[in-house]
Design an enzyme around this catalytic site. Structure first.
Site, short mmCIF file in Angstrom:
data_model
loop_
_atom_site.label_atom_id
_atom_site.label_comp_id
_atom_site.label_asym_id
_atom_site.label_seq_id
_atom_site.Cartn_x
_atom_site.Cartn_y
_atom_site.Cartn_z
N MET A 111 -11.99 1.97 15.63
CA MET A 111 -10.94 1.35 14.82
C MET A 111 -11.54 0.64 13.59
O MET A 111 -12.63 0.06 13.68
CB MET A 111 -10.14 0.35 15.66
CG MET A 111 -9.39 1.03 16.78
SD MET A 111 -8.20 2.21 16.14
CE MET A 111 -8.23 3.47 17.37
N ASP A 149 -9.27 -2.88 7.35
CA ASP A 149 -9.19 -3.62 8.60
C ASP A 149 -10.54 -3.94 9.23
O ASP A 149 -10.63 -4.81 10.08
CB ASP A 149 -8.33 -2.84 9.62
CG ASP A 149 -6.87 -2.87 9.22
OD1 ASP A 149 -6.41 -3.93 8.79
OD2 ASP A 149 -6.21 -1.81 9.29
N LYS A 187 -12.05 7.22 18.90
CA LYS A 187 -11.94 6.71 17.54
C LYS A 187 -12.49 5.29 17.45
O LYS A 187 -12.30 4.49 18.37
CB LYS A 187 -10.48 6.71 17.10
CG LYS A 187 -10.04 8.10 16.64
CD LYS A 187 -8.72 8.07 15.94
CE LYS A 187 -8.51 9.40 15.23
NZ LYS A 187 -7.18 9.48 14.61
N HIS A 195 -9.09 6.91 6.96
CA HIS A 195 -7.83 6.59 6.28
C HIS A 195 -7.16 7.88 5.85
O HIS A 195 -7.83 8.84 5.51
CB HIS A 195 -8.11 5.72 5.03
CG HIS A 195 -6.88 5.03 4.54
ND1 HIS A 195 -5.97 5.65 3.72
CD2 HIS A 195 -6.41 3.79 4.78
CE1 HIS A 195 -4.99 4.80 3.48
NE2 HIS A 195 -5.22 3.67 4.10
N HIS A 199 -2.47 1.90 12.65
CA HIS A 199 -2.04 1.27 11.39
C HIS A 199 -2.57 -0.18 11.41
O HIS A 199 -3.77 -0.39 11.56
CB HIS A 199 -0.51 1.37 11.33
CG HIS A 199 0.13 1.03 10.01
ND1 HIS A 199 -0.56 0.76 8.86
CD2 HIS A 199 1.45 0.91 9.67
CE1 HIS A 199 0.29 0.51 7.87
NE2 HIS A 199 1.52 0.58 8.34
N HIS A 213 0.83 -1.20 0.00
CA HIS A 213 0.00 0.00 0.00
C HIS A 213 0.86 1.26 0.00
O HIS A 213 0.73 2.12 0.87
CB HIS A 213 -0.98 0.00 1.20
CG HIS A 213 -2.28 0.66 0.90
ND1 HIS A 213 -2.83 1.62 1.69
CD2 HIS A 213 -3.14 0.50 -0.13
CE1 HIS A 213 -3.98 2.02 1.18
NE2 HIS A 213 -4.19 1.34 0.07
N ARG A 239 -10.30 -1.92 -0.95
CA ARG A 239 -10.11 -3.25 -0.36
C ARG A 239 -11.27 -3.62 0.55
O ARG A 239 -11.54 -4.80 0.78
CB ARG A 239 -8.79 -3.27 0.44
CG ARG A 239 -7.58 -2.91 -0.40
CD ARG A 239 -6.37 -2.60 0.46
NE ARG A 239 -6.58 -1.45 1.33
CZ ARG A 239 -5.70 -0.99 2.21
NH1 ARG A 239 -4.53 -1.59 2.33
NH2 ARG A 239 -5.97 0.06 2.95
N ARG A 288 16.02 12.09 5.41
CA ARG A 288 16.31 12.84 6.63
C ARG A 288 15.69 14.22 6.48
O ARG A 288 16.31 15.15 5.97
CB ARG A 288 17.83 12.95 6.80
CG ARG A 288 18.34 13.28 8.20
CD ARG A 288 17.97 14.67 8.60
NE ARG A 288 18.58 15.11 9.84
CZ ARG A 288 18.13 16.16 10.51
NH1 ARG A 288 17.07 16.83 10.09
NH2 ARG A 288 18.74 16.53 11.60
N PHE A 333 -12.04 2.47 10.80
CA PHE A 333 -12.66 3.54 10.01
C PHE A 333 -11.67 4.68 9.79
O PHE A 333 -10.83 4.94 10.65
CB PHE A 333 -13.92 4.08 10.71
CG PHE A 333 -15.05 3.13 10.59
CD1 PHE A 333 -15.89 3.17 9.49
CD2 PHE A 333 -15.21 2.13 11.53
CE1 PHE A 333 -16.91 2.23 9.34
CE2 PHE A 333 -16.22 1.20 11.39
CZ PHE A 333 -17.07 1.24 10.31
#
Ligand SMILES: CC(C)(COP(=O)(O)OP(=O)(O)OC[C@H]1O[C@@H](n2cnc3c(N)ncnc32)[C@H](O)[C@@H]1OP(=O)(O)O)[C@@H](O)C(=O)NCCC(=O)NCCS
Length: 375
Positions: free
Chosen positions: A255, A311, A253, A259, A220, A185, A269, A355, A257
């Site tokens: 989880m 997810d 939050k 992005h 993530h 991704h 997906r 960097r 939901f």
């Protein structure tokens, strides 16, 4: 004052030829092929070959690749000693991270990196399922399982190691599709951390170890596990709706939901994972959990205009496939190692140290106060 772009949002941080994410005219593609096509027609090994070796394999190449991976599935005895000594209560993502790092100490990448990096990539891809499930089964029952699962394909291999028996076809296919969808991704946080580590000319195992640590966070890859844990106690769609409204009112939050990239359009997906969750529920003759998930999806869109990400229904699919909740994110990692590997190789091919700079928001320059004179 301070930096105006938080979390590098919208910043183009480099070039890649590996995937497109959310591009208007392309959607989500791996080396130009849509994930819709790949998840429907391709095995995970085909996709790993495509990502790492830059082309879709023909019949012969795929069979040779599968044989090479099968031959690399075991882990050294020294690593088994490490795995056995980790506590049974460790999080499996910590185990995978430690296992990857230990393998890097036992079988380091050689100085001939241009050739050896492909061996290391394949070795990690091939050995991760056994590394994870050796530890898991050992601490579950004391069994020291063999890496010989009798399954040539990755999805079947993972399921056979987990359950000690060959998987049902529908479950194997669902897991295969999920591995394809989880494989890559673009510049997501874990891939970016792999590239940052690779850009210092550090070794392959260090870059993948960094990526596993980054993937484990709930913002993530850790979201699939957290979503399932939040939903498991809910008994009905109405109870789920109440709980979500309560969470949103408390500014919590949910989880699975939202992005960073898919804000105005859905995560492509998610609908594929949803269809697998629907099929698996229908096959099991129980749509109960599916209806709870669907209600949460409706409420999140109605209240916050947030789409489900991979997810959310990914969690339900894994649950219905019999994957224990704490293994959801590690199974994601077993797939994503293919994308990390492709990005490490790409970073090395045209390297420049990553960097960036920071906007300083601390105190003005001031005189050092000797220890004795401080209040
Ligand atoms: C993925 C994620 C980190 C993207 O974050 P981001 O681009 O930095 O966006 P933000 O977190 O700033 O969210 C923007 C707004 O939407 C809200 N929001 C985003 N995701 C949310 C969620 N899952 N549940 C509730 N509200 C959410 C934020 O609270 C914020 O609201 P505000 O503007 O009123 O403060 C975020 O959507 C999230 O935390 N999702 C849950 C974790 C998850 O599923 N991760 C897997 C991603 S594949």
């Amino acid at each position: 004052m301070g930096c105006e772009v938080k979390g590098l949002e919208g910043v183009i941080a480099g070039d890649t030829a590996i995937s497109t994410v959310g591009k208007k005219d392309m959607g989500l593609t791996y080396r130009g092929y849509s994930v819709e096509d790949l998840s429907e027609h391709a095995s995970f090994e085909e996709v790993a070959y495509l990502l790492i070796h830059d082309k879709l394999p023909n019949h012969r190449e795929l069979e040779e690749y599968r044989t090479a991976l099968v031959n690399m599935r075991g882990v050294p005895d020294r690593l088994k000693v490490v795995l056995e000594s980790l506590p049974p209560a460790s999080h499996p993502m910590d185990v995978l991270r430690t296992g990857c790092s230990a393998l890097g100490a036992i079988e380091p990448e050689t100085a001939e990196r241009e050739q050896d990096q492909y061996r290391v990539a394949d070795r990690l891809l091939a050995s991760f399922p056994y590394m994870l499930l050796y530890w898991y089964r050992f601490h579950q029952s004391g069994a020291r399982i063999s890496h010989e699962s009798g399954q040539r394909e990755m999805a079947g291999h993972i399921l056979a190691l987990l359950n000690g028996m060959p998987p049902e076809a529908i479950v194997r296919k669902a897991i295969n599709a999920s591995l394809v969808l989880y494989a890559e991704h673009e510049f997501n946080a874990s891939t970016f951390s792999a590239r940052v580590t690779a850009s210092t000319l550090s070794d392959f195992h260090s870059a993948v170890t960094a990526a596993i640590g980054t993937l484990s966070g709930p913002l993530h890859g850790g979201a699939n596990e957290q979503a399932m844990k939040m939903i498991t106690p809910l008994r009905s769609p109405d109870e789920a709706e109440k709980e979500i409204l309560r969470m949103l009112a408390a500014k919590k939050k949910v989880m699975g939901f939202g992005h960073r990239v898919y804000k105005k359009q859905p995560d492509p997906r998610s609908s594929i994972m949803k269809e697998w969750a629907r099929r698996l529920s229908a096959e099991a003759g129980d749509m109960g959990l599916f209806l709870i998930f669907e209600r949460i999806e409706e409420v999140m869109f109605r209240e916050k205009k947030l789409f489900a990400n991979v997810d959310f229904y990914g969690a339900l699919t894994y649950h219905l496939c019999g994957i224990p909740t704490e293994l959801f994110t590690p199974v994601f990692a077993l797939a994503r190692v293919s994308g990390w590997a492709a990005h490490i190789i790409e970073q090395r091919a045209d390297n420049k140290l990553i960097r960036p700079s920071a906007e300083y928001i601390g105190p003005e320059a001031r005189a050092y106060v000797p220890l004795d004179e401080r209040p």
